[in-house]
Design an enzyme around this catalytic site. Structure first.
Site, PDB file in Angstrom:
ATOM      1  N   TRP A  79       0.824  -1.211   0.000  1.00 40.00           N
ATOM      2  CA  TRP A  79       0.000   0.000   0.000  1.00 40.00           C
ATOM      3  C   TRP A  79       0.848   1.246   0.000  1.00 40.00           C
ATOM      4  O   TRP A  79       0.480   2.251  -0.616  1.00 40.00           O
ATOM      5  CB  TRP A  79      -1.015  -0.012   1.148  1.00 40.00           C
ATOM      6  CG  TRP A  79      -2.078  -1.036   0.884  1.00 40.00           C
ATOM      7  CD1 TRP A  79      -2.293  -2.188   1.571  1.00 40.00           C
ATOM      8  CD2 TRP A  79      -3.030  -1.032  -0.195  1.00 40.00           C
ATOM      9  NE1 TRP A  79      -3.321  -2.896   1.003  1.00 40.00           N
ATOM     10  CE2 TRP A  79      -3.795  -2.223  -0.081  1.00 40.00           C
ATOM     11  CE3 TRP A  79      -3.311  -0.159  -1.243  1.00 40.00           C
ATOM     12  CZ2 TRP A  79      -4.829  -2.541  -0.980  1.00 40.00           C
ATOM     13  CZ3 TRP A  79      -4.333  -0.475  -2.131  1.00 40.00           C
ATOM     14  CH2 TRP A  79      -5.076  -1.648  -1.992  1.00 40.00           C
ATOM     15  N   ASP A  81      -2.094   6.481   6.670  1.00 38.94           N
ATOM     16  CA  ASP A  81      -3.156   5.638   6.108  1.00 38.94           C
ATOM     17  C   ASP A  81      -3.473   4.581   7.171  1.00 38.94           C
ATOM     18  O   ASP A  81      -2.681   3.675   7.420  1.00 38.94           O
ATOM     19  CB  ASP A  81      -2.655   4.995   4.812  1.00 38.94           C
ATOM     20  CG  ASP A  81      -3.668   4.013   4.215  1.00 38.94           C
ATOM     21  OD1 ASP A  81      -4.725   3.784   4.826  1.00 38.94           O
ATOM     22  OD2 ASP A  81      -3.380   3.473   3.124  1.00 38.94           O
ATOM     23  N   LYS A  98     -13.032  -1.991   6.276  1.00 33.12           N
ATOM     24  CA  LYS A  98     -12.305  -3.029   7.010  1.00 33.12           C
ATOM     25  C   LYS A  98     -12.738  -3.039   8.479  1.00 33.12           C
ATOM     26  O   LYS A  98     -13.268  -4.008   8.975  1.00 33.12           O
ATOM     27  CB  LYS A  98     -10.807  -2.805   6.877  1.00 33.12           C
ATOM     28  CG  LYS A  98     -10.367  -2.989   5.434  1.00 33.12           C
ATOM     29  CD  LYS A  98      -9.075  -2.321   5.121  1.00 33.12           C
ATOM     30  CE  LYS A  98      -8.881  -2.198   3.633  1.00 33.12           C
ATOM     31  NZ  LYS A  98      -8.891  -3.467   2.908  1.00 33.12           N
TER      32      LYS A  98
HETATM   33  C1  PLP Z   1      -3.798   0.120   3.966  1.00 28.68           C
HETATM   34  C2  PLP Z   1      -4.680   0.294   2.774  1.00 28.68           C
HETATM   35  N1  PLP Z   1      -4.584   1.406   2.040  1.00 28.68           N
HETATM   36  C3  PLP Z   1      -5.360   1.587   0.965  1.00 28.68           C
HETATM   37  C4  PLP Z   1      -6.295   0.663   0.570  1.00 28.68           C
HETATM   38  C5  PLP Z   1      -7.147   0.934  -0.621  1.00 28.68           C
HETATM   39  O1  PLP Z   1      -8.394   1.312  -0.209  1.00 28.68           O
HETATM   40  P1  PLP Z   1      -9.605   1.540  -1.202  1.00 28.68           P
HETATM   41  O2  PLP Z   1      -9.751   0.302  -2.021  1.00 28.68           O
HETATM   42  O3  PLP Z   1     -10.740   1.769  -0.270  1.00 28.68           O
HETATM   43  O4  PLP Z   1      -9.330   2.737  -2.025  1.00 28.68           O
HETATM   44  C6  PLP Z   1      -6.423  -0.516   1.318  1.00 28.68           C
HETATM   45  C7  PLP Z   1      -7.375  -1.593   1.004  1.00 28.68           C
HETATM   46  O5  PLP Z   1      -8.122  -1.750   0.172  1.00 28.68           O
HETATM   47  C8  PLP Z   1      -5.591  -0.701   2.423  1.00 28.68           C
HETATM   48  O6  PLP Z   1      -5.683  -1.818   3.140  1.00 28.68           O
END
Ligand code: PLP
Length: 370
Positions: free
Chosen positions: A105, A178, A202
């Site tokens: 991420w 994040d 989550k």
């Molecule tokens: C730590 C983290 N950051 C970003 C995301 C991306 O989030 P989204 O799909 O809601 O944009 C996720 C999971 O999907 C994640 O676990």
């Protein structure tokens, strides 16, 4: 009994789902489903204000921070963060943006931010992974922070890699975290951060809602081409109603916040989360068949990836788990293996059931792994 270990969208408290079901057609005698209400009407306004207040209480969010309910998920925030903050540090053009890379991420955040500023990767866990074969957060003493950074970005919990900060970094620049996969799972001091953001799907509620907690002095620095709906100042000034907010997702998130309060709040949940994670890591570490590849001091309490030493057993592990009601244990496609996500809504009994199954499977199959 079914236990769902999905990384997200993920399990929600059953109590919450039952309440939502009972209120689906007629919310509190209003004659309307929450989905059918005007977002500016008194009914929805009361839902939204309560949700916001409950989140403020749960995280003890100080008065000089705004809580924003946005859309686009954490991936949109990868752009929204630099769009809002790259204008903070006027001295450097383009702005320097510090990022610590601790997994998949972080990599995505860094790639996106590079469109809006000069990214400095202050530390990268890839080197430790290559040399030690273990994922780990580089020691803060080795981080190469920029003196003129607009902000320092971290991913507090790497959902795919299972790496979580057990400390708060120190930096002169505001820290942007994040927290998509660990918000509300542990006690934090919001004042340690300039911005916290998280996709809801989550540890909070359904997909479609993104939480942003931002310190007031960080509003009003957006780049001129920042889309209006993504300009935090705009969103704050319009009480998260600059555009139509994801009303139903906010309603469910609000029910989860009330459920969290009934459980005793974040500190009470953190205790249970520590116990759940300890139980599962102990099972992995004392087994013959399983291994986790994250250094002990960086292991996530929320997302626990593990591998079967004999990977040819993966398919039978997953199907035997399914037969015991243990769902969605397949690891992320980029890393393979298994992953158990054990967010707030996963009860201790769910982890006990998983550990019981894993021990049985270990007993049956460990011989073939050697
Ligand atoms: C730590 C983290 N950051 C970003 C995301 C991306 O989030 P989204 O799909 O809601 O944009 C996720 C999971 O999907 C994640 O676990």
């Amino acid at each position: 009994m079914i236990y769902n270990f999905s990384a997200g969208p993920a399990v929600l408290p059953e109590e919450v789902l039952r309440q939502a079901a009972s209120e689906m057609l007629d919310w509190h005698g209003s004659g309307m489903s929450v989905m059918e209400m005007s977002h500016r009407g008194p009914e929805f306004m009361s839902i939204m204000n309560q949700a916001q207040q409950d989140l403020r209480d749960l995280l003890a969010v100080p008065a000089n921070y705004h809580i924003l309910f946005m859309q686009g998920g954490a991936i949109a925030e990868n752009a929204i963060v630099p769009l809002n903050l790259a204008g903070l540090q006027q001295r450097a053009q383009p702005a320097t943006l510090d990022y610590v890379c601790t997994g998949s991420w972080s990599v995505k955040s860094i790639r996106e931010a590079a469109k809006y500023g000069k990214v400095n990767v202050a530390a990268d866990s890839a080197a430790a992974l290559a040399s030690q074969k273990l994922s780990a957060i580089p020691a803060p003493s080795t981080w190469k922070l920029s003196p003129d950074a607009a902000y320092l970005h971290i991913c507090a919990n790497e959902t795919i890699d299972g790496v979580e900060y057990q400390f708060v970094p120190q930096a002169d620049a505001p820290i942007v975290a994040d927290m998509s996969s660990n918000i509300l799972s542990r006690v934090i001091n919001v004042a340690d951060y300039g911005v916290i953001y998280a996709g809801a799907q989550k540890n909070i509620g359904p997909a479609g809602l993104t939480i942003v907690i931002v310190r007031d002095d960080l509003l009003g620095h957006a780049l001129p081409y920042c889309p209006s709906a993504f300009n935090w100042k705009n969103v704050a000034e319009n009480d998260s109603m600059y555009n139509t907010p994801p009303t139903y997702a906010i309603y469910i998130a609000g029910l989860v916040f009330q459920w969290l309060k009934r459980q005793g709040g974040v500190a009470a949940l953190e205790k249970i989360n520590i116990a759940k994670a300890a139980l599962l890591y102990d099972c992995i570490d004392t087994s013959r068949l399983y291994e986790n590849r994250v250094r002990q001091d960086c292991r996530s309490r929320m997302n626990i990836p593990f591998f079967l030493k004999d990977e040819s057993l993966n398919a039978s592990f997953l199907s035997a788990a399914r037969e015991r009601g243990l769902l969605q244990l397949r690891g992320h496609k980029s890393v393979g293996g298994m992953r158990a996500s054990i967010y707030n809504a996963m009860p201790l009994e769910g982890v006990q059931a998983l550990v019981g199954f894993m021990r049985d499977f270990d007993d049956e199959h460990a011989v073939s792994a050697h």
